[in-house]
Write an enzyme that holds these catalytic residues in place. Structure first.
Site, PDB file in Angstrom:
ATOM      1  N   HIS A 123      35.509  28.595 -53.048  1.00  0.00           N
ATOM      2  CA  HIS A 123      37.438  28.484 -53.609  1.00  0.00           C
ATOM      3  C   HIS A 123      37.502  26.780 -52.832  1.00  0.00           C
ATOM      4  O   HIS A 123      38.161  26.025 -52.734  1.00  0.00           O
ATOM      5  CB  HIS A 123      38.356  29.116 -52.905  1.00  0.00           C
ATOM      6  CG  HIS A 123      38.716  28.737 -51.509  1.00  0.00           C
ATOM      7  ND1 HIS A 123      37.690  29.830 -50.322  1.00  0.00           N
ATOM      8  CD2 HIS A 123      39.212  28.036 -50.145  1.00  0.00           C
ATOM      9  CE1 HIS A 123      38.318  29.613 -49.392  1.00  0.00           C
ATOM     10  NE2 HIS A 123      38.910  28.191 -49.235  1.00  0.00           N
ATOM     11  N   ASP A 155      32.679  34.769 -53.295  1.00  0.00           N
ATOM     12  CA  ASP A 155      33.194  32.473 -52.973  1.00  0.00           C
ATOM     13  C   ASP A 155      32.031  31.842 -52.132  1.00  0.00           C
ATOM     14  O   ASP A 155      32.821  31.447 -51.338  1.00  0.00           O
ATOM     15  CB  ASP A 155      34.352  33.842 -51.527  1.00  0.00           C
ATOM     16  CG  ASP A 155      35.456  32.409 -51.736  1.00  0.00           C
ATOM     17  OD1 ASP A 155      35.010  31.234 -52.473  1.00  0.00           O
ATOM     18  OD2 ASP A 155      36.348  32.543 -50.652  1.00  0.00           O
ATOM     19  N   SER A 229      37.869  27.402 -43.853  1.00  0.00           N
ATOM     20  CA  SER A 229      37.052  28.051 -44.483  1.00  0.00           C
ATOM     21  C   SER A 229      35.580  27.595 -45.243  1.00  0.00           C
ATOM     22  O   SER A 229      35.598  26.275 -45.021  1.00  0.00           O
ATOM     23  CB  SER A 229      37.914  28.212 -46.199  1.00  0.00           C
ATOM     24  OG  SER A 229      37.278  28.676 -46.609  1.00  0.00           O
TER      25      SER A 229
END
Length: 494
Positions: A123, A155, A229
């Site tokens: 993402h 992911d 992230s």
């Protein structure tokens, strides 16, 4: 006599003094031992993370992406959409304006090889037109990166920069010592665009699942925020045991509940993305569901609620091996199966084309099968095409176990868009019945009872009578809704 009494008294005093001295010596020795143990235990806690941070920092990178977007947009990459499990939100440029514009986002990553392979979250880079890598202060700034491959299911994404002799970190075993609940861990990344920030905490929990099929998250209280992230979660040996992916937060900031996808999942995905540019997961070719406690009595030979109950076997690897609906998979490739989640993860991590021994429980007996795994990405959609589901009221007929049942007719087929030709259609349900509490709906079709096909009410009544005579307290029904089958155990009326 007096001198004798005095001598005895003096002997007693000396004995008391010797006893006191002995007890004191023992107490001091015990205190020293206790102090040494306490000191040793204290030494297990790191006095500082500075040496570890200095060792691994050069391999951690900041990632900046640019994307052409239309109109106003919000943060990307929520996992799952609309839930409190928010990914580390991209820091997007959300200025006013209509029409096409450039949007930038920030994230983290880490180098896993000297020739420039970098791991991050999907993402972070999804939909990006340009990906730039910033290395640790003193390293190369703004280096363009090539996207090698992505896996939305976990992911994970792999990038590549055209540089050599880069400092890198290695994956560790997320199932080994150093990744246990309570072990120290350290997170690094680019929170809120600050760059190369370190936070520390412990492993709070293991084997967490959020929303994905292959979820195996490590939960940690190490501070993780927007921009972290894709960054690494390290053990105290400087090995990556997880990729920081999501947080649980009511306000978007860290409250000490962060999630990192375990290296046990990530390493296999990364290897496949580097080798093939895509994932190639093993595929068994069955539909399955968990065995619930109320099913145990209805499944002959099963002692506990364990394993994966097969509900459908289309053309594919499992059918070729002789697997059947109603089988309970108890062992896959030598691993005892506790539930469907575990089976899916193990199968997905197995190589395509591998011959795997599978042990199933069938009609009270164990059967040993050999399955040659297919590839999920190319086979699953063909074997399990999407089917429609409609749930409307229908005419009532025979009432059994709180269900109003009818044999399949053309009218009911049209009304409920049925995809099967034989079975009993549920046309009404007693809302106070066990069947209602188990989630059965009007329009569901019962195709098997007691692991035998039923095409009429008489068939079902026969299966109920046989189960009662055998002393069973419940009956296992195979129920289809659209193209999706599942087993439900209903208690037999006394």
């Amino acid at each position: 006599m007096k001198s004798k009494a005095i001598a005895i008294q003096q002997d007693q005093q000396r004995a008391r003094r010797l006893l006191i001295a002995f007890v004191t010596t023992i107490g001091v020795a015990f205190a020293l031992v206790l102090a040494q143990v306490t000191f040793a235990n204290a030494q297990e806690r790191p006095a500082t993370f500075a040496d570890l941070a200095e060792q691994i920092s050069p391999a951690v990178v900041n990632i900046t992406t640019s994307t052409t977007v239309a109109g106003r947009t919000g943060p990307q990459g929520l996992v799952p959409d609309g839930s409190p499990f928010e990914d580390f939100f991209n820091d997007l440029d959300r200025g006013p304006g209509e029409g096409t514009r450039r949007s930038s986002a920030l994230g983290s990553g880490f180098v896993i090889s000297a020739d420039g392979f970098i791991v991050t979250n999907n993402h972070v880079i999804e939909g990006a037109d340009e990906i730039l890598i910033e290395f640790f202060p003193g390293g190369e700034p703004g280096v363009p990166a090539e996207l090698i491959g992505t896996d939305p299911n976990t992911d994970i994404a792999v990038l590549k920069v055209d540089l050599e002799n880069l400092p890198f970190v290695e994956f560790g075993d997320s199932n080994a010592v150093g990744a246990r609940v309570g072990d120290w861990v350290m997170a690094m990344g680019n929170p809120l665009g600050q760059g190369f920030s370190v936070s520390a905490g412990i492993v709070s929990a293991r084997n967490r699942a959020l929303s994905g099929t292959y979820d195996d998250y490590i939960q940690t209280d190490a501070a993780i925020n927007r921009g972290n992230s894709g960054g690494p979660l390290f053990n105290m040996d400087g090995e990556v045991i997880g990729v920081n992916t999501a947080i649980l937060s009511p306000n978007g900031g860290s409250i000490g509940i962060g999630f990192a996808m375990s290296s046990a999942v990530v390493t296999n995905v990364v290897d496949q993305l580097i080798e093939f540019g895509e994932t190639r997961r093993g595929w068994l070719g069955v539909r399955i569901q968990d065995v619930t406690p109320d099913m145990v009595d209805a499944i002959e030979g099963l002692d506990l609620a364990r394993g994966a109950l097969v509900t459908d076997v289309p053309a594919g690897p499992a059918e070729n091996a002789g697997m059947m609906a109603g089988d309970v998979i108890l062992n896959f490739d030598g691993i005892e199966i506790e539930d469907t989640r575990e089976l899916v993860r193990i199968v997905g991590n197995s190589p395509v084309g591998k011959e795997v021994p599978v042990a199933v429980l069938r009609d009270g007996d164990m059967e040993d099968l050999i399955v040659v795994l297919g590839r999920r990405e190319t086979s699953e959609a063909v074997a399990f095409p999407a089917s429609s589901e409609e749930e409307d009221a229908t005419p009532q007929q025979s009432e059994i176990l709180g269900l109003t049942l009818s044999e399949i007719t053309p009218e009911l087929t049209d009304q409920f868009s049925l995809t099967v030709e034989a079975g009993l259609v549920i046309t009404a349900i007693d809302p106070e019945s066990e069947a209602a509490s188990k989630g059965l709906l009007e329009g569901d079709v019962i195709t098997e009872a007691g692991q035998e096909a039923v095409a009429s009410v008489a068939d079902l009544e026969g299966r109920i009578e046989a189960a009662t005579e055998a002393g069973r307290k419940s009956l296992l029904l195979l129920v289809r809704r659209g193209g999706d089958p599942r087993f439900v155990a209903l208690v037999l009326e006394e």
